[in-house]
Design an enzyme around this catalytic site. Sequence first.
Site, PDB file in Angstrom:
ATOM      1  N   ASP A 161       0.813  -1.217   0.000  1.00  0.00           N
ATOM      2  CA  ASP A 161       0.000   0.000   0.000  1.00  0.00           C
ATOM      3  C   ASP A 161       0.849   1.270   0.000  1.00  0.00           C
ATOM      4  O   ASP A 161       1.990   1.282   0.471  1.00  0.00           O
ATOM      5  CB  ASP A 161      -0.885   0.036   1.251  1.00  0.00           C
ATOM      6  CG  ASP A 161      -2.063  -0.905   1.175  1.00  0.00           C
ATOM      7  OD1 ASP A 161      -2.120  -1.726   0.240  1.00  0.00           O
ATOM      8  OD2 ASP A 161      -2.930  -0.824   2.066  1.00  0.00           O
ATOM      9  N   HIS A 316       3.641  -2.336   3.146  1.00  0.00           N
ATOM     10  CA  HIS A 316       3.653  -0.968   2.625  1.00  0.00           C
ATOM     11  C   HIS A 316       4.945  -0.689   1.866  1.00  0.00           C
ATOM     12  O   HIS A 316       6.030  -1.053   2.330  1.00  0.00           O
ATOM     13  CB  HIS A 316       3.506   0.042   3.769  1.00  0.00           C
ATOM     14  CG  HIS A 316       2.201  -0.059   4.485  1.00  0.00           C
ATOM     15  ND1 HIS A 316       1.959  -1.005   5.460  1.00  0.00           N
ATOM     16  CD2 HIS A 316       1.053   0.646   4.347  1.00  0.00           C
ATOM     17  CE1 HIS A 316       0.713  -0.874   5.895  1.00  0.00           C
ATOM     18  NE2 HIS A 316       0.140   0.126   5.235  1.00  0.00           N
TER      19      HIS A 316
END
Length: 352
Positions: A161, A316
């Site tokens: 992400d 992430h």
Amino acid sequence: MRYSGIAWTGTGYEVAVLDEDGRPAAPPARFDAGPVAAVTGHLLRLQREFAAAGESLLTVIDSTNGVLDGGLIGAGLAVCRADPWVLPPRSGFGSVPAEELALAAVRDPAAVFRLSAATGTLGGRDTQPAGDPDALAQLHRAGRCLSAGDRRRPVVALTFDDGPHPPYTGRILDVLDRYAVPATFFCVGLHALAHPAELERIAAAGHQIANHSWSHPYLPDLSPGELLAQLARTDEAIDTVVGTAAGAAGRAGHGRRMFRPPYGSHTPDMLRRLTESGDTVVLWDVEASDWTLPGTEAITRALLDRSRPGSVILLHDGGGDRSQTAEALPGVIEGLLARGYGFARVDAMPRA
């Protein structure tokens, strides 16, 4: 004390700096989406100047901006969040003006919430309900929401992400290339606009590119129109770089958009609108809170301990220093391979 506000727009960021009386303490500044480091450097220079005069600097963002605070805090800046009830209404595409963000802290420093690497952007609002479990369950049953795949199949999905964000996205892609592992990247529109080379590399390697909103907002604070604008602008930024056909190929069948809500937040109205527009909501069932920078070993251990057949793993590649994530990834992949797992993009995950 000096107060800076950072607003996001459709092209980048704006910074305003005020003194304790609400008067300008430095000229306003504008930055394209790309040079996030330039925003940080600008504020660090101001912090040094103010410190020399015996003043400190407090920087304010709002709940519709979840892309900057990690990097700012990591650089040593004091960052707070102003919530909608202490701000004027937003107009157009963007946050409230930078000056209004700074003014929120000028008027009442206690009205803004001090953030840290441990709290994340939503510190102080973590106890709010994330959404409607029944509405989400209905989406799951309709095949329009995915938190995990088929529990009988030893296949997992690696998802990343908040990027693309150099150099971390590139380092993660290097690891994925080395092991020939596919992954899904949920991209933030501001970062997709800023880093086309990384986006092109993701697509060229055959990874899935999906939508993670424009500015990583807390979705319950958005109007329905703002939500749809965030998704549409992000699609446009992705399609401009990789092409409409390639962008559609990264969505679930027939060009349907796959969307991961920032923080996993949702409301019944948001889910209804996503259903109407044909979106598939993608969540996760395994994470290591790598954004808190717990250490490479902690990330690896948490993911290996928690993963099981069908897991959708949240990591992430943007939003701050992601070197620990990149360093942990080889151990995660090797550990899962040793246990007999395969890997798939989210749109290719076996479903029960």
